[in-house]
Enzyme design. Structure first.
Site, PDB file in Angstrom:
ATOM      1  N   GLU A 125       0.784  -1.157  -0.184  1.00  0.00           N
ATOM      2  CA  GLU A 125      -0.500  -0.119  -0.261  1.00  0.00           C
ATOM      3  C   GLU A 125       0.738   1.316  -0.028  1.00  0.00           C
ATOM      4  OE1 GLU A 125      -2.369   0.202   3.404  1.00  0.00           O
ATOM      5  OE2 GLU A 125      -3.957   1.970   2.368  1.00  0.00           O
ATOM      6  N   ALA A 138      -2.621   8.587   7.299  1.00  0.00           N
ATOM      7  CA  ALA A 138      -1.124   8.381   7.721  1.00  0.00           C
ATOM      8  C   ALA A 138       0.329   8.213   7.443  1.00  0.00           C
ATOM      9  CB  ALA A 138      -0.984   7.659   9.793  1.00  0.00           C
ATOM     10  N   HIS A 139       0.059   7.743   5.712  1.00  0.00           N
ATOM     11  CA  HIS A 139       1.116   7.892   5.110  1.00  0.00           C
ATOM     12  C   HIS A 139       2.885   8.480   5.175  1.00  0.00           C
ATOM     13  CE1 HIS A 139       0.371   3.639   2.977  1.00  0.00           C
ATOM     14  NE2 HIS A 139      -0.657   4.075   3.656  1.00  0.00           N
ATOM     15  N   HIS A 193      -5.285   6.649  -1.481  1.00  0.00           N
ATOM     16  CA  HIS A 193      -4.469   7.620  -0.921  1.00  0.00           C
ATOM     17  C   HIS A 193      -4.492   8.468  -2.155  1.00  0.00           C
ATOM     18  CE1 HIS A 193      -4.184   6.572   3.736  1.00  0.00           C
ATOM     19  NE2 HIS A 193      -4.112   4.907   2.959  1.00  0.00           N
ATOM     20  N   HIS A 214     -10.100   0.967   0.643  1.00  0.00           N
ATOM     21  CA  HIS A 214     -10.638   1.443   2.294  1.00  0.00           C
ATOM     22  C   HIS A 214     -11.384   2.595   1.351  1.00  0.00           C
ATOM     23  CE1 HIS A 214      -6.821   4.381   2.527  1.00  0.00           C
ATOM     24  NE2 HIS A 214      -6.676   2.920   3.579  1.00  0.00           N
ATOM     25  N   ALA A 221     -10.494  16.342   4.704  1.00  0.00           N
ATOM     26  CA  ALA A 221     -11.608  16.501   5.205  1.00  0.00           C
ATOM     27  C   ALA A 221     -12.681  16.784   4.150  1.00  0.00           C
ATOM     28  CB  ALA A 221     -11.203  17.065   6.109  1.00  0.00           C
ATOM     29  N   ASP A 246     -15.714  -0.522  10.886  1.00  0.00           N
ATOM     30  CA  ASP A 246     -15.120  -0.670  12.179  1.00  0.00           C
ATOM     31  C   ASP A 246     -16.330   0.504  12.955  1.00  0.00           C
ATOM     32  OD1 ASP A 246     -14.248   1.811  11.685  1.00  0.00           O
ATOM     33  OD2 ASP A 246     -12.150   1.265  12.232  1.00  0.00           O
ATOM     34  N   HIS A 249     -14.020   4.578  10.996  1.00  0.00           N
ATOM     35  CA  HIS A 249     -13.701   4.949   9.777  1.00  0.00           C
ATOM     36  C   HIS A 249     -14.511   5.720   9.149  1.00  0.00           C
ATOM     37  CE1 HIS A 249      -9.301   3.093  11.367  1.00  0.00           C
ATOM     38  NE2 HIS A 249      -8.967   3.378  10.423  1.00  0.00           N
ATOM     39  N   ASP A 272      -7.584  -3.634   7.475  1.00  0.00           N
ATOM     40  CA  ASP A 272      -6.663  -2.519   8.204  1.00  0.00           C
ATOM     41  C   ASP A 272      -6.644  -2.440   9.259  1.00  0.00           C
ATOM     42  OD1 ASP A 272      -4.818  -0.163   6.774  1.00  0.00           O
ATOM     43  OD2 ASP A 272      -6.483   0.877   7.076  1.00  0.00           O
TER      44      ASP A 272
HETATM   45 ZN   LIG Z   1      -4.391   3.197   3.795  1.00  0.00          ZN
END
Ligand SMILES: [Zn+2]
Length: 395
Positions: A125, A138-139, A193, A214, A221, A246, A249, A272
């Protein structure tokens, strides 16, 4: 071996006979025969196939120093969640870091046949994703970069060609050519992403992209209300889409809309999960980062509102899809097993209850409130690899 159970809500129980690891017969349940697993009131389904998982039970495969025996331990523990196949996921990092993580996973697969059996491939990913805040999630921005086929080939060499799924952002000028090459080499390409314009999403699909990773997360945002990459991917019938169900998310009402728009046949549930999954609530140190897991399973950086990953388990994702999105149990089960198996081309061997297929199955019960699936047993190649010894009916 004989396994008895219902294959969906409202279905009558069947007897599944297994010989030499494969399903050899499926018949209406016969009470005069003794079942080795399951029962008239219980359920049986294909084992879950998780296309996106970063670690489990404190074991992190985005850490290149994680030893093979710990990776094997995580694979074994995941059986309690119904996972019979997973695509361990390595995320954006430096060239050396990604090489190390992929090589560590390959070593575990070489050393432990059960890990090789559980992992039909690896998921890379990144790092060919958007460096924009929001889209990159968060990458780390400093390692987000354009697709580089030679670099990717070297990573395949480092792990014995085991990368089967790659998530990238198609807006890079190099991306369309890269997608074509990757698809030709047998790698399933997913979009994620990304900050791509809708027209670019369509071009990526024509080049061979087949899934959205995902969908609804790893995004800005705030987006233009109509012309944005979420609508474009939702409307694209050439793309399956994975979702993190979940309840954190994606708000339940968003998950409901996304699943309905993408349809039961094209939707895929992923966890994930990060290494904090499977450990319960509390503060966890993961490498250099401390995260807090709430009782409700929300993972955040302590003292901030920012999410820091998922601790979702696949049996909970299935129950959540039913509860949040109103899909039928059979549909949710398909999203967790047969759909990802089909996308990855492993459905000829596994991922469905049909004669001739490998017996990779789970036996489970639903609690009285339909909030949970309780995994009672997990079977791989006709062998019971997990049995819930203290099952209860609480909800
Ligand atoms: Zn991801």
């Amino acid at each position: 071996m004989l396994i008895r159970g219902k294959t969906g809500a409202g279905a009558n129980a069947v007897d599944i006979r297994i010989e030499a690891g494969r399903i050899v017969a499926i018949n209406a349940a016969d009470a005069s025969l003794r079942a080795d697993l399951g029962g008239e009131s219980l359920y049986v389904a294909p084992g879950f196939v998780d296309l996106q998982i970063n670690g489990y039970a404190g074991i992190d495969w985005n850490d290149a120093t994680t030893p093979p025996e710990r990776i094997a331990e995580a694979v074994r523990k995941l059986r309690a969640t119904g996972a019979t196949a997973l695509y361990p996921t390595v995320i954006t990092g430096s060239r050396e870091h990604i090489t190390g993580c992929l090589a560590a996973l390959a070593r575990a697969m070489d050393r432990y046949p059960e890990v090789a059996r559980a992992c039909p491939g690896l998921h890379l990913e990144g790092p060919y994703i958007s460096p924009e805040d929001g889209a990159r999630g968060a990458h780390p921005a400093q390692h987000a970069r354009p697709p580089d086929w030679n670099e990717f080939r070297r990573w395949q060499d480092a792990c014995g060609g085991r990368i089967r799924l790659l998530t990238l952002a198609p807006e890079w000028p190099e991306a369309l050519d890269f997608i074509e090459r990757a698809a030709r080499s047998g790698v399933t390409v997913a979009l994620g992403h990304t900050a791509a314009a809708p027209a670019r999403i369509a071009e990526a699909v024509r080049a061979g992209a087949r899934m959205s990773t995902h969908l609804g997360n790893g995004s800005h945002a705030v987006l233009p209300r109509h012309e944005n990459y979420i609508w474009a991917q939702l409307a694209e019938d050439g793309l399956a889409a994975s979702f993190i169900a979940d309840g954190h998310h994606l708000p339940p009402y968003v998950l409901k809309c996304l699943l309905r728009a993408k349809g039961a046949e094209r939707s895929i549930l992923v966890t994930d999960a990060i290494a904090a999954a499977g450990l319960g609530a509390g503060r966890r140190r993961l490498g250099d980062v401390e995260v807090e897991v709430s009782d409700a399973g929300r993972v955040s950086l302590p003292g901030t509102p920012y999410m820091a990953g998922s601790v979702l388990e696949m049996h909970r994702a299935v129950a959540n899809a039913v509860r949040f999105a109103g899909v039928q149990l059979d549909e949710a089960l398909s999203m967790a097993g047969p759909n990802p198996a089909k996308l990855m081309g492993i459905d000829g061997e596994s991922g469905s209850i049909q004669t001739g297929r490998r017996a990779d199955l789970i036996v489970f019960d639903r609690d009285a409130c339909n909030l949970h699936l309780q995994i009672l047993a997990t079977v791989i190649d006709g062998e019971t690899v997990y049995k819930n010894v203290d099952a209860n009916q609480e909800c």
